[in-house]
Enzyme design. Structure first.
Site, PDB file in Angstrom:
ATOM      1  N   ASP A 140       0.888-100.431 -11.175  1.00  0.00           N
ATOM      2  CA  ASP A 140       2.289-100.625 -10.790  1.00  0.00           C
ATOM      3  C   ASP A 140       2.489-101.882  -9.953  1.00  0.00           C
ATOM      4  O   ASP A 140       3.414-102.671 -10.189  1.00  0.00           O
ATOM      5  CB  ASP A 140       2.804 -99.413 -10.001  1.00  0.00           C
ATOM      6  N   THR A 159       3.607 -90.982 -14.851  1.00  0.00           N
ATOM      7  CA  THR A 159       4.814 -91.339 -14.140  1.00  0.00           C
ATOM      8  C   THR A 159       5.276 -90.169 -13.281  1.00  0.00           C
ATOM      9  O   THR A 159       4.583 -89.155 -13.161  1.00  0.00           O
ATOM     10  CB  THR A 159       5.905 -91.804 -15.133  1.00  0.00           C
ATOM     11  N   ASN A 213      -1.570 -94.393 -11.953  1.00  0.00           N
ATOM     12  CA  ASN A 213      -0.646 -94.366 -13.091  1.00  0.00           C
ATOM     13  C   ASN A 213      -1.356 -94.603 -14.417  1.00  0.00           C
ATOM     14  O   ASN A 213      -0.718 -94.604 -15.469  1.00  0.00           O
ATOM     15  CB  ASN A 213       0.476 -95.406 -12.911  1.00  0.00           C
ATOM     16  N   GLY A 247      11.876 -95.939  -0.158  1.00  0.00           N
ATOM     17  CA  GLY A 247      11.100 -94.831  -0.681  1.00  0.00           C
ATOM     18  C   GLY A 247       9.663 -94.894  -0.214  1.00  0.00           C
ATOM     19  O   GLY A 247       9.140 -95.970   0.115  1.00  0.00           O
ATOM     20  N   ALA A 248       9.008 -93.732  -0.174  1.00  0.00           N
ATOM     21  CA  ALA A 248       7.613 -93.672   0.276  1.00  0.00           C
ATOM     22  C   ALA A 248       6.774 -92.750  -0.605  1.00  0.00           C
ATOM     23  O   ALA A 248       5.719 -92.287  -0.194  1.00  0.00           O
ATOM     24  CB  ALA A 248       7.555 -93.201   1.730  1.00  0.00           C
ATOM     25  N   ARG A 273      14.115 -91.551   3.791  1.00  0.00           N
ATOM     26  CA  ARG A 273      14.903 -90.513   4.472  1.00  0.00           C
ATOM     27  C   ARG A 273      14.050 -89.764   5.487  1.00  0.00           C
ATOM     28  O   ARG A 273      14.483 -89.495   6.605  1.00  0.00           O
ATOM     29  CB  ARG A 273      15.504 -89.545   3.444  1.00  0.00           C
ATOM     30  N   LYS A 293       1.883 -89.019  -9.971  1.00  0.00           N
ATOM     31  CA  LYS A 293       0.934 -90.097  -9.683  1.00  0.00           C
ATOM     32  C   LYS A 293      -0.053 -89.727  -8.578  1.00  0.00           C
ATOM     33  O   LYS A 293      -1.231 -90.107  -8.640  1.00  0.00           O
ATOM     34  CB  LYS A 293       1.685 -91.375  -9.325  1.00  0.00           C
ATOM     35  N   LYS A 332      10.524 -96.070 -22.607  1.00  0.00           N
ATOM     36  CA  LYS A 332      10.303 -97.064 -23.651  1.00  0.00           C
ATOM     37  C   LYS A 332       8.815 -97.378 -23.831  1.00  0.00           C
ATOM     38  O   LYS A 332       8.458 -98.270 -24.617  1.00  0.00           O
ATOM     39  CB  LYS A 332      11.063 -98.349 -23.312  1.00  0.00           C
ATOM     40  N   SER A 333       7.951 -96.661 -23.138  1.00  0.00           N
ATOM     41  CA  SER A 333       6.521 -96.949 -23.222  1.00  0.00           C
ATOM     42  C   SER A 333       5.965 -96.898 -24.641  1.00  0.00           C
ATOM     43  O   SER A 333       5.153 -97.757 -25.010  1.00  0.00           O
ATOM     44  CB  SER A 333       5.738 -96.005 -22.304  1.00  0.00           C
TER      45      SER A 333
END
Length: 261
Positions: A100, A62, A87, A123-124, A148, A66, A16-17
């Site tokens: 971000d 995105t 970003n 997440g990493a 993970r 990044k 939607k950017s």
């Protein structure tokens, strides 16, 4: 033709950017065009150079580029240097920033009026890297990073005093904010959280927007408050717009319109 900007990533068709930046441009009387560019996974740098050579002024970046964007820059902001992910690119100067983290914090504090202390970040990768510092600066007592591959979470946590790492199995029900910064939602998967992590009194925040992800579904079933990443998208876009144009647009009218309020 206005000054040209774009979002580059893979995929980008859902973004939607363009709608957001068009609204910012109208509200601030800026002559801006904003497009979507889907770069080949092995062709990010070439895509950026083509856009710059064609007169492009700036890019948002995105998934999954990044970290590669960070390596392309000739200079970066302090927050981008800490995150090691970019970003927002200013193509005239080769400067890179990461909006971000401030976008997430503004959404949490201004739009959701949510106070947090103990944060679980799932997440990493590049999305997670951009927000750890901002969460700690905004007052988080601690940020636990679960991934993970635990070694990636440990490497990220080591860069931030107040952050620590854990695998999913070792998590306990002790967080008031759980943020999904993985790309699992795009693949209709949910991070493998132990029972009790998502519960009443927790805000479950997914950086993915525009869809009911398995993470949000699980959180809602567990009684948690839920929110997608649309507000973060709008807030980080406003920071990028300010970096490019020197004008800071109002975000609430755009967010309300996108949410159908």
């Amino acid at each position: 033709m206005g000054d040209r900007y774009a979002l580059v990533g893979n995929p980008v068709a859902h973004s939607k950017s363009p709608v957001i930046h068009a609204a910012f441009a109208r509200a601030t009387s800026q002559d801006v065009e904003y497009d979507l560019i889907e770069a080949p996974l092995d062709g990010f740098a070439a895509t950026v150079e083509r856009f710059r050579a064609g007169g492009g002024r700036g890019l948002n970046v995105t998934l999954p580029f990044k970290q590669e964007a960070f390596r392309l820059c000739s200079g970066v902001s302090a927050r981008a240097r800490i995150a090691q992910a970019v970003n927002t690119l200013v193509l005239e100067t080769g400067f890179g920033d990461n909006t971000d983290g401030i976008g997430l914090v503004h959404d949490l504090s201004r739009n959701l009026n949510y106070k947090f202390s103990n944060v679980l970040l799932l997440g990493a990768g590049g999305a997670a890297q951009g927000v750890v510092g901002a969460l700690l600066e905004a007052g988080a007592a601690r940020v636990v990073i679960a991934n993970r591959t635990v070694s990636k979470a440990q490497a990220l946590a080591a860069r931030f005093p107040g952050a620590s790492a854990c695998d999913y199995d070792g998590l306990e029900a002790q967080f008031d904010l759980v943020i999904n910064a993985t790309s699992a939602g795009l693949a209709d998967e949910a991070p493998p959280l132990p029972p009790g992590v998502l519960r009443s009194g927790v805000l479950a925040y997914d950086m993915v927007y525009g869809r009911e992800t398995p993470f949000l579904t699980a959180a809602r079933r567990a009684g948690a408050r839920t929110c997608d990443g649309l507000g973060m998208l709008v807030e980080q876009a406003a920071e990028s717009f300010f970096l490019w144009r020197g004008v800071r647009p109002q975000t609430r009218p755009v967010l309300e319109k996108l949410r159908g309020a």
